[in-house]
Design a protein around this motif. Structure first.
Motif, PDB file in Angstrom:
ATOM      1  N   ASP A 187     -12.716 -15.102   3.146  1.00  0.00           N
ATOM      2  CA  ASP A 187     -11.780 -16.121   3.640  1.00  0.00           C
ATOM      3  C   ASP A 187     -10.334 -15.633   3.483  1.00  0.00           C
ATOM      4  OD1 ASP A 187      -9.869 -18.230   2.929  1.00  0.00           O
ATOM      5  OD2 ASP A 187     -11.475 -19.684   2.978  1.00  0.00           O
ATOM      6  N   ALA A 216       4.829  -9.290   2.124  1.00  0.00           N
ATOM      7  CA  ALA A 216       5.071  -9.469   0.683  1.00  0.00           C
ATOM      8  C   ALA A 216       3.780  -9.888   0.021  1.00  0.00           C
ATOM      9  CB  ALA A 216       6.154 -10.517   0.469  1.00  0.00           C
ATOM     10  N   GLY A 219      -2.336  -8.813  -2.181  1.00  0.00           N
ATOM     11  CA  GLY A 219      -3.569  -9.401  -2.737  1.00  0.00           C
ATOM     12  C   GLY A 219      -4.581  -9.505  -1.618  1.00  0.00           C
ATOM     13  N   THR A 239       5.597  -5.040   0.096  1.00  0.00           N
ATOM     14  CA  THR A 239       6.380  -5.202  -1.137  1.00  0.00           C
ATOM     15  C   THR A 239       5.440  -5.805  -2.180  1.00  0.00           C
ATOM     16  OG1 THR A 239       7.164  -7.469  -0.807  1.00  0.00           O
ATOM     17  CG2 THR A 239       8.421  -5.725   0.288  1.00  0.00           C
ATOM     18  N   ILE A 241       4.855  -6.568  -6.786  1.00  0.00           N
ATOM     19  CA  ILE A 241       5.403  -6.556  -8.144  1.00  0.00           C
ATOM     20  C   ILE A 241       4.375  -5.962  -9.106  1.00  0.00           C
ATOM     21  CG2 ILE A 241       7.109  -8.446  -7.986  1.00  0.00           C
ATOM     22  CD1 ILE A 241       3.928  -9.451  -9.434  1.00  0.00           C
ATOM     23  N   LYS A 245      -1.571  -2.757  -7.393  1.00  0.00           N
ATOM     24  CA  LYS A 245      -1.662  -3.193  -5.991  1.00  0.00           C
ATOM     25  C   LYS A 245      -0.727  -2.355  -5.125  1.00  0.00           C
ATOM     26  CE  LYS A 245      -4.165  -7.090  -6.587  1.00  0.00           C
ATOM     27  NZ  LYS A 245      -3.556  -8.329  -6.964  1.00  0.00           N
ATOM     28  N   SER A 296       2.568 -17.323   4.630  1.00  0.00           N
ATOM     29  CA  SER A 296       1.171 -17.762   4.737  1.00  0.00           C
ATOM     30  C   SER A 296       0.573 -18.017   3.355  1.00  0.00           C
ATOM     31  CB  SER A 296       0.332 -16.757   5.534  1.00  0.00           C
ATOM     32  OG  SER A 296      -0.738 -17.420   6.158  1.00  0.00           O
ATOM     33  N   GLY A 297       1.436 -18.034   2.330  1.00  0.00           N
ATOM     34  CA  GLY A 297       1.003 -18.419   0.990  1.00  0.00           C
ATOM     35  C   GLY A 297       0.891 -19.940   0.927  1.00  0.00           C
ATOM     36  N   LEU A 345      -1.921 -22.330   9.532  1.00  0.00           N
ATOM     37  CA  LEU A 345      -2.391 -23.704   9.699  1.00  0.00           C
ATOM     38  C   LEU A 345      -1.377 -24.552  10.452  1.00  0.00           C
ATOM     39  CD1 LEU A 345      -4.118 -23.658   6.364  1.00  0.00           C
ATOM     40  CD2 LEU A 345      -5.177 -24.856   8.269  1.00  0.00           C
TER      41      LEU A 345
HETATM   42  N1  LIG Z   1      -2.849 -19.103   4.576  1.00  0.00           N
HETATM   43  C1  LIG Z   1      -4.034 -19.449   4.121  1.00  0.00           C
HETATM   44  O1  LIG Z   1      -4.847 -20.053   4.807  1.00  0.00           O
HETATM   45  C2  LIG Z   1      -4.414 -19.043   2.741  1.00  0.00           C
HETATM   46  C3  LIG Z   1      -5.759 -18.761   2.428  1.00  0.00           C
HETATM   47  C4  LIG Z   1      -6.082 -18.363   1.140  1.00  0.00           C
HETATM   48  C5  LIG Z   1      -5.081 -18.267   0.178  1.00  0.00           C
HETATM   49  N2  LIG Z   1      -3.789 -18.620   0.508  1.00  0.00           N
HETATM   50  C6  LIG Z   1      -2.678 -18.549  -0.439  1.00  0.00           C
HETATM   51  O2  LIG Z   1      -2.051 -17.278  -0.270  1.00  0.00           O
HETATM   52  C7  LIG Z   1      -1.432 -16.871  -1.504  1.00  0.00           C
HETATM   53  C8  LIG Z   1      -1.960 -15.483  -1.903  1.00  0.00           C
HETATM   54  O3  LIG Z   1      -3.360 -15.570  -2.147  1.00  0.00           O
HETATM   55  P1  LIG Z   1      -4.228 -14.276  -2.542  1.00  0.00           P
HETATM   56  O4  LIG Z   1      -5.624 -14.761  -2.667  1.00  0.00           O
HETATM   57  O5  LIG Z   1      -3.890 -13.135  -1.684  1.00  0.00           O
HETATM   58  O6  LIG Z   1      -3.644 -14.020  -4.026  1.00  0.00           O
HETATM   59  P2  LIG Z   1      -3.680 -12.656  -4.861  1.00  0.00           P
HETATM   60  O7  LIG Z   1      -3.412 -13.054  -6.266  1.00  0.00           O
HETATM   61  O8  LIG Z   1      -4.915 -11.880  -4.527  1.00  0.00           O
HETATM   62  O9  LIG Z   1      -2.426 -11.848  -4.264  1.00  0.00           O
HETATM   63  C9  LIG Z   1      -1.088 -12.210  -4.425  1.00  0.00           C
HETATM   64  C10 LIG Z   1      -0.303 -10.910  -4.535  1.00  0.00           C
HETATM   65  O10 LIG Z   1       1.097 -11.205  -4.488  1.00  0.00           O
HETATM   66  C11 LIG Z   1       1.746 -10.338  -5.415  1.00  0.00           C
HETATM   67  N3  LIG Z   1       3.062 -10.916  -5.751  1.00  0.00           N
HETATM   68  C12 LIG Z   1       3.353 -11.920  -6.614  1.00  0.00           C
HETATM   69  N4  LIG Z   1       4.682 -12.117  -6.642  1.00  0.00           N
HETATM   70  C13 LIG Z   1       5.236 -11.230  -5.781  1.00  0.00           C
HETATM   71  C14 LIG Z   1       6.573 -10.936  -5.379  1.00  0.00           C
HETATM   72  N5  LIG Z   1       7.609 -11.607  -5.885  1.00  0.00           N
HETATM   73  N6  LIG Z   1       6.771  -9.952  -4.464  1.00  0.00           N
HETATM   74  C15 LIG Z   1       5.739  -9.246  -3.947  1.00  0.00           C
HETATM   75  N7  LIG Z   1       4.447  -9.463  -4.306  1.00  0.00           N
HETATM   76  C16 LIG Z   1       4.197 -10.455  -5.198  1.00  0.00           C
HETATM   77  C17 LIG Z   1       0.779 -10.261  -6.576  1.00  0.00           C
HETATM   78  O11 LIG Z   1       1.024  -9.117  -7.393  1.00  0.00           O
HETATM   79  C18 LIG Z   1      -0.561 -10.176  -5.863  1.00  0.00           C
HETATM   80  O12 LIG Z   1      -0.945  -8.849  -5.587  1.00  0.00           O
HETATM   81  C19 LIG Z   1      -1.772 -17.979  -2.492  1.00  0.00           C
HETATM   82  O13 LIG Z   1      -0.731 -18.925  -2.492  1.00  0.00           O
HETATM   83  C20 LIG Z   1      -3.017 -18.609  -1.900  1.00  0.00           C
HETATM   84  O14 LIG Z   1      -3.237 -19.916  -2.368  1.00  0.00           O
HETATM   85  C21 LIG Z   1      -3.446 -18.964   1.768  1.00  0.00           C
END
Ligand SMILES: NC(=O)c1ccc[n+]([C@@H]2O[C@H](COP(=O)([O-])OP(=O)(O)OC[C@H]3O[C@@H](n4cnc5c(N)ncnc54)[C@H](O)[C@@H]3O)[C@@H](O)[C@H]2O)c1
Length: 422
Positions: A187, A216, A219, A239, A241, A245, A296-297, A345
């Motif tokens: 997902d 940015a 993950g 980018t 932190i 990764k 998209s976070g 979304l």
């Molecule tokens: N758009 C959607 O439909 C959707 C779907 C699933 C998850 N999400 C959301 O997307 C976001 C990321 O989810 P994920 O599962 O990839 O999380 P994850 O923890 O796998 O990845 C997040 C990444 O961001 C990095 N990060 C944190 N702060 C940072 C910064 N200041 N600059 C650069 N990188 C930075 C972290 O080191 C990590 O690698 C979450 O908010 C999650 O809830 C959105």
């Protein structure tokens, strides 16, 4: 007390919503099998459930599955901009499921809906971002004792709930559905990857080939989006932190640099971090004229929109649907998509049904686990049991017509032994 039967935009939209729900169902074979079983076994008989999820066609099919299992369900939105109003109408009209969600609702209405859902007195809840559980822990504490358990769908929600657990303030058992492999490996990566591209293209109609796209966060979501943008010919910059990764991104063939450097060269920026102010005032100052910025976070905090507003001499809302134009005092223009909310979304339809099939089957089976194990779970954040993940993966493979090998007795023995070496 907010007691509402439903609150949707327009019940007359139901016809279109039903078509969408049925179209999505066709691509959700695993959830259909779960629904068939639930229908026979009724694991949720006499159970009231409340879900605070994106109100999409896929979510509608999850709600139908829970209802088939005997649950009385109520649904509200987990984001003010992600509701598909026709789907909400169809859930109410065609499937008898109360929905409290209107696309574009303001914060006040959003929370009014959440409160109404908790006033319905659910004993099982589902969240996407932990807003419902957060409200339960602040304004509905006395009801928390009645909750058998809750499911959390996204990374940001799990982070918030683990913080609550760490502070020893978590009052209910939580299943971290997001952390299941059958959720985030697919997902977050393939779903967010594809639908984020879809949202950006629907909002802007830009060509990605040849563009400098700054991602940015590398993950699950970032990886998926970066790979797909690259596949469409973009020059992708990451980018991060986190050293590991960042190294992974570099070895996957992407350019990696700090945002301050990337800000000067990006044509399109997308944040997928779950963090705050990842694109900040100092970055806007460096951006090229015409740069496009989106997120998209989970929450709309990844881009510092307040700072952008302050820097703008003029803001033109909606130069296209989902595109706001900020003309900075310096004369340069920056375009913000979807008001900084999840672009996949806001401007598109969220993840394709095929991937939500796995996420929502995991949700449904986790809910069954919570009900079956009532009284045995502590106030902790639990991982989804491995047998549920395996079951979902097995059924998905079968639905795709993919067979895999089985360990021979000799291999099984070998893999458990330590004696045999060189
Ligand atoms: N758009 C959607 O439909 C959707 C779907 C699933 C998850 N999400 C959301 O997307 C976001 C990321 O989810 P994920 O599962 O990839 O999380 P994850 O923890 O796998 O990845 C997040 C990444 O961001 C990095 N990060 C944190 N702060 C940072 C910064 N200041 N600059 C650069 N990188 C930075 C972290 O080191 C990590 O690698 C979450 O908010 C999650 O809830 C959105």
């Amino acid at each position: 007390m907010d007691i509402m039967k439903h609150d949707i935009k327009d019940i007359n939209l139901a016809k279109g919503g039903k078509k969408r729900i049925e179209w999505a169902a066709k691509d959700m074979p695993v959830l259909s099998l779960v629904k068939e079983r639930f229908n026979k076994q009724k694991p949720f008989k006499n159970i009231k459930m409340a879900a605070c999820l994106h109100v999409t066609a896929e979510t509608a099919n999850l709600m139908r599955t829970l209802k088939a299992g005997g649950a009385e369900v109520m649904l509200c939105a987990s984001n003010p901009l992600s509701t598909q109003d026709d789907v909400a109408a169809s859930l109410v009209k065609d499937f008898g499921i109360p929905v409290l969600a209107i696309c574009g609702e303001n914060k006040e209405i959003y929370y009014k809906h959440l409160r109404a859902v908790l006033n319905f007195k659910p004993v099982v809840t589902m969240d996407d971002g932990a807003d419902l559980i957060s409200l339960l822990h602040s304004k509905f504490k006395s009801w928390a004792l009645n909750i058998l358990g809750s499911m959390e769908e996204t990374t940001t929600g799990v982070i918030r709930l683990r913080a609550l657990e760490k502070d020893k303030k978590l009052m209910i058992p939580v299943m971290a559905v997001n952390d299941a492999k059958t959720k985030n490996l697919f997902d977050n990566r393939y779903g967010t990857g594809q639908s984020t591209i879809d949202g950006i293209i629907r909002a802007t109609d830009i060509l990605l080939a040849g563009k400098n796209v700054v991602v940015a966060g590398y993950g699950w979501c970032g990886r998926g989006f970066a790979r797909r943008a690259q596949g469409m010919g973009a020059k992708v910059i990451i980018t991060e932190i986190d050293e590991i990764k960042a190294l992974e991104a570099a070895m996957d063939g992407f350019e990696v640099m700090p945002m301050r450097q990337a800000a000067k060269i990006g044509d399109l920026f997308c944040t997928l971090t779950g963090d705050i102010n990842v694109i900040d005032k100092e970055h806007f100052k460096l951006m090229k004229d015409g740069a496009i910025v989106c997120n998209s976070g989970h929450f709309d905090v990844e881009i510092n929109i307040k700072a952008l507003k302050k820097m703008a001499g003029k803001v033109r809302k909606n130069v296209r649907n989902y595109v706001d134009e900020y003309i900075l005092k310096s004369g340069r223009t920056i375009y913000l998509l979807g008001e900084g909310r999840l672009i996949n979304l806001a401007a598109a339809e969220g993840h394709p049904a095929s991937v939500m099939d796995m996420s929502f089957s995991t949700q449904a089976l986790a809910a069954e686990y919570v009900v079956k194990n009532q009284g045995k779970l502590g106030n902790k954040v639990y991982n989804v049991p491995e047998n549920i993940e395996k079951q979902v993966a097995k059924l998905k493979l079968r639905s795709m017509g993919i067979g895999i090998d089985k360990l021979t007795p000799e291999q099984e023995k070998y893999l458990k032994s330590w004696e045999i070496g060189t």
